[in-house]
Motif scaffolding. Structure first.
Motif, short mmCIF file in Angstrom:
data_model
loop_
_atom_site.label_atom_id
_atom_site.label_comp_id
_atom_site.label_asym_id
_atom_site.label_seq_id
_atom_site.Cartn_x
_atom_site.Cartn_y
_atom_site.Cartn_z
N VAL A 1 44.39 39.41 45.77
CA VAL A 1 43.47 40.04 44.82
C VAL A 1 42.07 39.44 44.91
O VAL A 1 41.06 40.16 44.92
N LYS A 2 41.99 38.10 45.01
CA LYS A 2 40.68 37.44 45.03
C LYS A 2 39.85 37.88 46.24
O LYS A 2 38.65 38.11 46.14
N VAL A 3 40.52 38.00 47.39
CA VAL A 3 39.82 38.43 48.60
C VAL A 3 39.44 39.90 48.49
O VAL A 3 38.36 40.31 48.93
N LYS A 4 40.32 40.68 47.90
CA LYS A 4 40.03 42.10 47.73
C LYS A 4 38.80 42.29 46.85
O LYS A 4 37.94 43.14 47.10
N GLU A 5 38.72 41.46 45.78
CA GLU A 5 37.54 41.51 44.91
C GLU A 5 36.27 41.17 45.69
O GLU A 5 35.24 41.83 45.55
N ASP B 1 43.35 50.57 40.18
CA ASP B 1 44.10 49.36 40.53
C ASP B 1 44.22 48.47 39.30
O ASP B 1 43.22 47.96 38.80
N LYS B 2 45.42 48.30 38.81
CA LYS B 2 45.63 47.54 37.57
C LYS B 2 45.74 46.03 37.81
O LYS B 2 45.83 45.25 36.86
N ASP B 3 45.70 45.60 39.09
CA ASP B 3 45.87 44.18 39.38
C ASP B 3 44.63 43.36 39.02
O ASP B 3 44.71 42.17 38.77
N SER B 4 43.47 44.01 39.01
CA SER B 4 42.24 43.24 38.80
C SER B 4 41.18 44.09 38.13
O SER B 4 40.76 45.11 38.66
N SER B 5 40.76 43.67 36.93
CA SER B 5 39.67 44.38 36.26
C SER B 5 38.37 44.18 37.02
O SER B 5 37.47 45.02 36.97
N GLU B 6 38.29 43.08 37.76
CA GLU B 6 37.09 42.82 38.55
C GLU B 6 36.91 43.91 39.61
O GLU B 6 35.82 44.46 39.78
N ILE C 1 33.77 46.51 40.04
CA ILE C 1 32.98 46.60 41.28
C ILE C 1 33.10 48.00 41.88
O ILE C 1 32.11 48.58 42.35
N ALA C 2 34.30 48.52 41.88
CA ALA C 2 34.52 49.86 42.45
C ALA C 2 33.72 50.91 41.70
O ALA C 2 33.10 51.80 42.30
N LEU C 3 33.73 50.84 40.38
CA LEU C 3 32.95 51.80 39.58
C LEU C 3 31.46 51.70 39.89
O LEU C 3 30.78 52.70 40.10
N SER C 4 30.97 50.45 39.92
CA SER C 4 29.56 50.23 40.21
C SER C 4 29.18 50.77 41.59
O SER C 4 28.14 51.41 41.76
N THR C 5 30.06 50.53 42.56
CA THR C 5 29.80 50.98 43.93
C THR C 5 29.83 52.50 44.01
O THR C 5 29.00 53.13 44.68
N LEU C 6 30.80 53.10 43.33
CA LEU C 6 30.87 54.57 43.30
C LEU C 6 29.60 55.16 42.70
O LEU C 6 29.10 56.19 43.15
N ASN C 7 29.10 54.50 41.68
CA ASN C 7 27.86 54.99 41.06
C ASN C 7 26.69 54.95 42.04
O ASN C 7 25.84 55.84 42.04
#
Length: 744
Positions: free
Chosen positions: A482-486, A523-528, A532-538
């Motif tokens: 998860v940390k690397v994915k973030e 992805d429920k594993d990480s709110s981070e 980030i995904a939302l911000s990037t999609l924006n």
């Protein structure tokens, strides 16, 4: 009030009286108890605090009596421990404050007692402690334009004797002379420098490590006496031989003290040492590269190189170092960078000193880059980087150190790295490979490197856009940690923020990125990763309207769900996404309009400290709906509702957007904005005035100019009676501002 007087007033009459009784008494029990509490009560802060207060009271009200009492204990008590504590207390008393106030006859008596003490004291431990006191006393005597030839003769006799105890104590006194009196002592010893030189050479070669270490300090303290080339050369050679003797012959504490003195010498006498720097660097490398030595020893050895790097006089030395030596210098901090814990569990088990070594390695690498310059550092760095990442079987900490070094070099020499032949291609190849490394920490460091705000990373992003997008997408697909994915998601976000807007379209990568990011939001594993995904999609949606329109029907339900998230950052990005979708003018928004208004209403009507930005962004989203989707809403209600939340103050990006929109709507006399019978006119004027009052914080310079022109226009065209009504409803500050605009 004078600080000393103020401090004295803090001591009670009872404490002053008790102090006098203890100092006047022939019974030493109270003083021994005081020493016990003062020096041996680490677990009882209260006892130590009380003892220190008593000592300060004695020092302030009865300094002469305290000095006599302590000196009596130092000279006369049969217990070595009490004599040692008396020496400690005398050092705390600081003779430099007391000596000038003593009468000449008292000073003469004390000098004689000192010499007798030095001759008679059997305990080396007590003499070592007393050497601090003696050095302080010598300092104040010379600074007050007095002399003490008897002591200097005693010290000269002792340093040249065959008795280790006498040699060590004399060397310690010389070593501990305060800086501000050394010049005066040097002058007094100048005629005896040949004797001292010979004695120091013997001490540095002594079989006693205590004598050797004391001699190191003495030589450094008196080094200006030996500025003649031959004398200095012989002493420096003896110092270096002594360092290696202490390194391999005794426990590390001796080497540590001696080497610290050598570092002092490098800092204090750069001109004397300059001709010998090449040889000293080689000696340091020999220690730093030696196996079987502790991390602390390696670090201490390299601190000498860092001390040299701090001195301007050594710049030419570093500039002229051969390539082979520069490579060796780089490899030392690279080894330190490998002192990294594998995970949090290992980090807790390891000693903190390990991490000091890692941090020192980073600091050393940065300092080397600065002092060597781009022409030497960059080619060496490239070779070292390849050395640490070429071998697939290399230990993961070597690969991690290589990536870490790359970030340091890029921070210092981005432009040189870009221009160096083959550097860019070679590094990018290794970076892309490291993104799929077998070890978590290496992948993590690589994605982190891709977020460094350097010209080198920016050039890589521009020239290798497609390959990087592919690498990021692969990581988001396959990464299990998860940390690397973030970190990979964060690196992709950084990349998209900083790449050219048209590159997303020129290369269809936008659709690829959207396809990878949409599943991450769920992805429920990480709110981070959801944030980030939302911000990037924006970012993608804002730059690629065509693609965003295509995915809007899928994206909007996700945004609405995210508006309820417990994470305030996710709520902010969800509201921002709705604002972006509203700006697109897409018809796909219409089926969701009621849910959108409901979720925005919750955010707008709950302006808690953690919700302030989300509140402003929600207001901005409502504003865009009022602007681009008026047919879907009741404008007569929604537009005034939007106006009621203005001006925005928490998210300045959204504030500037909305205040520009307000100005444009007011210019065209938007009927919903003005309301029935222009009932919202006063609110509009108040908001516009506050926007101007806050300057460029709440609006762009262009918007402020538009607002000023609009207010002047309104002031001229509205009837006098209406103007008076508006004017009377404003506060004094708003009235003054409006008048200044109308008559400017």
């Amino acid at each position: 009030m004078d600080p000393e007087t103020e401090q004295g007033s803090e001591f009670s009459i009872e404490l002053q009286s008790k102090a006098f009784q203890v100092l006047s008494s022939n019974d030493n029990t109270a003083m021994e108890t005081l020493f016990s509490h003062l020096f041996y009560s680490p677990h009882s802060e209260q006892l130590r605090s009380q003892a220190l207060e008593f000592f300060q009271c004695c020092k302030h009200h009865h300094p002469d009596l305290l000095f006599i009492k302590l000196f009596f204990l130092l000279r006369s008590t049969p217990l070595p421990e009490t004599r040692a504590n008396a020496a400690r207390a005398l050092h705390l008393l600081n003779p430099s404050h007391l000596w000038p106030n003593l009468k000449p006859i008292a000073q003469a008596h004390l000098k004689a007692h000192f010499l007798n003490f030095l001759s008679d004291e059997p305990s080396l431990h007590v003499l070592r402690l007393a050497s601090y006191l003696l050095a302080q006393t010598v300092s104040v005597i010379f600074k007050t334009h007095q002399t003490w030839p008897e002591l200097l003769n005693f010290l000269l006799s002792s340093i040249s004797s065959d008795e280790n105890k006498r040699r060590e104590v004399a060397a310690l006194v010389f070593a501990r002379l305060p800086n501000d009196c050394r010049f005066l002592v040097h002058n007094a010893l100048r005629d005896n420098k040949r004797l001292l030189h010979a004695s120091f050479l013997r001490c540095l070669a002594s079989s006693s490590p205590d004598v050797q270490v004391a001699a190191f300090g003495a030589v450094v303290s008196l080094i200006p006496l030996f500025s003649e080339t031959k004398l200095f050369h012989e002493l420096l050679r003896a110092l270096m031989v002594g360092v290696f003797t202490l390194l391999h012959g005794y426990e590390g504490s001796y080497f540590k003290i001696a080497f610290a003195e050598l570092i002092n010498l490098v800092s204090r006498q750069p001109q004397l040492l300059k001709p010998y720097m090449n040889d000293m660097v080689l000696d340091v490398l020999q220690i730093a590269e030696s196996g079987g030595l502790s991390d602390e020893t390696h670090r201490l050895a390299f601190e000498l190189v860092m001390a040299m790097a701090e001195e301007k006089e050594y710049e030419n030395v570093f500039a002229n170092l051969p390539y082979r030596i520069v490579s060796k210098l780089f490899l030392v901090p690279m080894k330190m960078l490998q002192r990294l814990a594998e995970d949090d569990g290992e980090r807790e088990l390891k000693n903190e000193k390990v991490f000091d070594v890692y941090e020192f390695g980073m600091k050393s690498l940065k300092k080397l880059c600065v002092v060597l310059g781009a022409s030497k550092a960059v080619p060496v760095a490239f070779e070292v980087f390849r050395l640490h990442l070429d071998d697939d079987a290399a230990y993961w900490k070597e690969r991690h150190a290589g990536i870490t070094m790359l970030s340091v070099i890029a921070e210092e020499f981005s432009d040189e790295m870009v221009l160096m032949e083959n550097f860019l291609v070679g590094v990018v190849t290794k970076i892309l490979k490291s993104m799929q490394d077998s070890h978590t920490q290496v992948r993590l460091a690589t994605f982190k490197f891709m977020e460094t705000p350097t010209n080198f990373v920016q050039v890589v992003q521009i020239l290798y856009h497609h390959r990087l997008v592919h690498a990021f997408c692969t990581a988001l697909d396959n990464e299990q940690v998860v940390k690397v994915k973030e970190q990979a998601a964060s690196a992709m976000q950084f990349f998209l923020k900083n790449t050219l807007p048209e590159s997303l379209t020129l290369n269809k990568t936008a659709e690829t990125v959207l396809g990878k990011l949409l599943p991450l939001i769920q992805d429920k594993d990480s709110s981070e990763i959801r944030g980030i995904a939302l911000s990037t999609l924006n970012i993608v949606a804002q730059r690629c309207h065509e693609v965003a329109n295509k995915y809007c029907a899928i994206y909007l339900p996700i945004l609405l769900e995210a508006c309820k998230d417990y994470n305030y950052y996710i709520r902010e990005e969800a509201a921002r996404g709705i604002r972006i979708c509203a700006e697109l003018g897409t018809q796909q928004l219409k089926p969701f309009i009621n849910r959108i208004l409901s979720e925005l209403g919750v955010l707008m009507n709950n302006p808690s400290p953690l919700n302030e930005k989300a509140h402003d962004i929600a207001v901005s989203a409502l504003g865009r709906i009022c602007e681009f989707h008026r047919e879907c809403i009741d404008g007569s209600q929604m537009v005034p509702a939007w106006l009621s939340f203005l001006p925005l103050r928490n998210d300045l990006i959204e504030a500037k957007l909305m205040h520009e929109q307000l100005c444009l709507m007011a210019e065209r006399f938007d009927k919903d904005l003005l309301g029935a019978d222009s009932q919202n006119f006063i609110k509009i004027i108040v908001v516009l005035l506050e926007i101007i009052d806050k300057g460029d914080k709440l609006a762009t310079a262009q918007t402020i100019q538009q607002v000023e022109n609009l207010l002047r226009q309104l002031g001229r065209c509205i009837p006098r009676s209406a103007f008076d009504t508006i004017f009377s409803s404003l506060n004094a500050q708003q009235r003054a501002l409006l008048l200044s605009l109308l008559y400017s």
